[in-house]
Motif scaffolding. Sequence first.
Motif, PDB file in Angstrom:
ATOM      1  N   GLY A  24      30.070  23.467  -2.195  1.00  6.56           N
ATOM      2  CA  GLY A  24      29.322  24.619  -1.703  1.00  6.56           C
ATOM      3  C   GLY A  24      30.005  25.245  -0.503  1.00  6.56           C
ATOM      4  N   THR A  25      29.997  26.561  -0.465  1.00  4.45           N
ATOM      5  CA  THR A  25      30.550  27.295   0.665  1.00  4.45           C
ATOM      6  C   THR A  25      29.420  28.049   1.355  1.00  4.45           C
ATOM      7  N   SER A  26      29.749  28.763   2.406  1.00  2.00           N
ATOM      8  CA  SER A  26      28.708  29.534   3.084  1.00  2.00           C
ATOM      9  C   SER A  26      28.249  30.702   2.219  1.00  2.00           C
ATOM     10  N   GLU A  27      29.156  31.271   1.394  1.00  2.00           N
ATOM     11  CA  GLU A  27      28.776  32.372   0.511  1.00  2.00           C
ATOM     12  C   GLU A  27      28.024  31.870  -0.717  1.00  2.00           C
ATOM     13  N   VAL A  28      28.514  30.777  -1.319  1.00  2.80           N
ATOM     14  CA  VAL A  28      27.911  30.206  -2.525  1.00  2.80           C
ATOM     15  C   VAL A  28      27.670  28.713  -2.286  1.00  2.80           C
ATOM     16  N   PRO A  29      26.511  28.342  -1.745  1.00  2.48           N
ATOM     17  CA  PRO A  29      26.232  26.932  -1.478  1.00  2.48           C
ATOM     18  C   PRO A  29      25.938  26.138  -2.752  1.00  2.48           C
ATOM     19  N   ARG A  30      25.832  24.840  -2.586  1.00  2.00           N
ATOM     20  CA  ARG A  30      25.613  23.921  -3.715  1.00  2.00           C
ATOM     21  C   ARG A  30      24.138  23.551  -3.797  1.00  2.00           C
ATOM     22  N   LEU A  31      23.573  23.659  -5.003  1.00  2.00           N
ATOM     23  CA  LEU A  31      22.200  23.217  -5.259  1.00  2.00           C
ATOM     24  C   LEU A  31      22.286  21.817  -5.843  1.00  2.00           C
ATOM     25  N   SER A  32      21.949  20.829  -5.044  1.00  2.00           N
ATOM     26  CA  SER A  32      22.060  19.428  -5.440  1.00  2.00           C
ATOM     27  C   SER A  32      20.694  18.895  -5.871  1.00  2.00           C
ATOM     28  N   VAL A  33      20.673  18.164  -6.987  1.00  2.00           N
ATOM     29  CA  VAL A  33      19.431  17.596  -7.515  1.00  2.00           C
ATOM     30  C   VAL A  33      19.545  16.074  -7.522  1.00  2.00           C
ATOM     31  N   ALA A  34      18.524  15.415  -7.007  1.00  2.00           N
ATOM     32  CA  ALA A  34      18.444  13.951  -7.038  1.00  2.00           C
ATOM     33  C   ALA A  34      17.094  13.591  -7.637  1.00  2.00           C
ATOM     34  N   ARG A  35      17.065  12.515  -8.410  1.00  2.00           N
ATOM     35  CA  ARG A  35      15.796  12.136  -9.019  1.00  2.00           C
ATOM     36  C   ARG A  35      15.582  10.637  -8.921  1.00  2.00           C
ATOM     37  N   THR A  36      14.312  10.272  -8.801  1.00  2.00           N
ATOM     38  CA  THR A  36      13.888   8.885  -8.894  1.00  2.00           C
ATOM     39  C   THR A  36      12.841   8.852 -10.003  1.00  2.00           C
ATOM     40  N   ASP A  47      28.763  22.796   2.125  1.00  2.00           N
ATOM     41  CA  ASP A  47      29.656  21.652   2.322  1.00  2.00           C
ATOM     42  C   ASP A  47      30.721  21.907   3.385  1.00  2.00           C
ATOM     43  N   GLU A  48      31.015  23.175   3.667  1.00  2.00           N
ATOM     44  CA  GLU A  48      32.008  23.479   4.699  1.00  2.00           C
ATOM     45  C   GLU A  48      31.524  23.008   6.064  1.00  2.00           C
ATOM     46  N   SER A  49      30.262  23.257   6.371  1.00  2.00           N
ATOM     47  CA  SER A  49      29.721  22.846   7.668  1.00  2.00           C
ATOM     48  C   SER A  49      28.914  21.556   7.568  1.00  2.00           C
ATOM     49  N   GLY A  50      28.645  21.094   6.345  1.00  2.00           N
ATOM     50  CA  GLY A  50      27.891  19.860   6.168  1.00  2.00           C
ATOM     51  C   GLY A  50      26.421  19.990   6.514  1.00  2.00           C
ATOM     52  N   THR A  51      25.855  21.173   6.257  1.00  2.59           N
ATOM     53  CA  THR A  51      24.457  21.397   6.607  1.00  2.59           C
ATOM     54  C   THR A  51      23.607  21.669   5.376  1.00  2.59           C
ATOM     55  N   THR A  52      22.359  21.257   5.450  1.00  2.00           N
ATOM     56  CA  THR A  52      21.378  21.557   4.412  1.00  2.00           C
ATOM     57  C   THR A  52      20.685  22.853   4.805  1.00  2.00           C
ATOM     58  N   LEU A  53      20.736  23.836   3.894  1.00  2.00           N
ATOM     59  CA  LEU A  53      20.177  25.155   4.181  1.00  2.00           C
ATOM     60  C   LEU A  53      18.725  25.265   3.738  1.00  2.00           C
ATOM     61  N   ALA A  54      18.367  24.567   2.657  1.00  2.00           N
ATOM     62  CA  ALA A  54      16.996  24.592   2.158  1.00  2.00           C
ATOM     63  C   ALA A  54      16.736  23.289   1.423  1.00  2.00           C
ATOM     64  N   PHE A  55      15.467  22.851   1.428  1.00  2.00           N
ATOM     65  CA  PHE A  55      15.105  21.581   0.812  1.00  2.00           C
ATOM     66  C   PHE A  55      13.731  21.698   0.167  1.00  2.00           C
ATOM     67  N   ALA A  56      13.579  21.075  -0.991  1.00  2.00           N
ATOM     68  CA  ALA A  56      12.270  21.008  -1.652  1.00  2.00           C
ATOM     69  C   ALA A  56      12.201  19.713  -2.453  1.00  2.00           C
ATOM     70  N   SER A  57      11.014  19.175  -2.581  1.00  2.00           N
ATOM     71  CA  SER A  57      10.831  17.978  -3.389  1.00  2.00           C
ATOM     72  C   SER A  57       9.421  17.937  -3.937  1.00  2.00           C
ATOM     73  N   SER A  58       9.191  17.005  -4.820  1.00  2.00           N
ATOM     74  CA  SER A  58       7.852  16.835  -5.384  1.00  2.00           C
ATOM     75  C   SER A  58       6.901  16.203  -4.372  1.00  2.00           C
ATOM     76  N   LEU A  59       7.401  15.846  -3.205  1.00  2.00           N
ATOM     77  CA  LEU A  59       6.563  15.313  -2.134  1.00  2.00           C
ATOM     78  C   LEU A  59       5.995  16.411  -1.236  1.00  2.00           C
ATOM     79  N   ASP A  60       6.518  17.640  -1.350  1.00  2.00           N
ATOM     80  CA  ASP A  60       6.026  18.752  -0.528  1.00  2.00           C
ATOM     81  C   ASP A  60       4.551  19.007  -0.811  1.00  2.00           C
ATOM     82  N   PRO A  61       3.776  19.326   0.217  1.00  2.00           N
ATOM     83  CA  PRO A  61       2.337  19.562   0.031  1.00  2.00           C
ATOM     84  C   PRO A  61       2.024  20.666  -0.975  1.00  2.00           C
ATOM     85  N   GLU A  62       2.825  21.747  -0.978  1.00  2.00           N
ATOM     86  CA  GLU A  62       2.539  22.844  -1.910  1.00  2.00           C
ATOM     87  C   GLU A  62       2.808  22.450  -3.359  1.00  2.00           C
TER      88      GLU A  62
END
Length: 122
Positions: A24-36, A47-62
């Motif tokens: 992922g770059t700043s223009e086109v970031p990576r959408l990563s999926v993990a499952r349990t 991935d260039e800066s090593g930062t998470t820009l957005a996050f969602a999971s099935s644990l979110d209240p909404e």
Amino acid sequence: MFKRKDRKVARAKRHMRIRKKVSGTSEVPRLSVARTLRHIYAQVINDESGTTLAFASSLDPEVRAQVKNGGNVEAARLVGRVIAERAQAKGIKRVVFDRGGNLFHGRVAAVAEGARESGLEF
């Protein structure tokens, strides 16, 4: 029949093979999926800066308010919609999809479908 450890090692190898090519770059970031077995997680990563820009999971209240079980396709599709909305709120339109070494089937595919339905391009 695979033993559990063999399956985990095989998935980790697939993920490393994918990550060599998908970044992922700043223009086109990576959408990563993990499952349990109980939940599914998605994050948009630069991935260039090593930062998470957005996050969602099935644990979110909404998400939890709308689905009973976080480990099914319905919850995964909803997580895809939520991550797409959060990414677009930060000005992200295009991403590269990282399936995390899992097959593009079932819950992983449902996250992708939900994100595409909400307007993310990949």
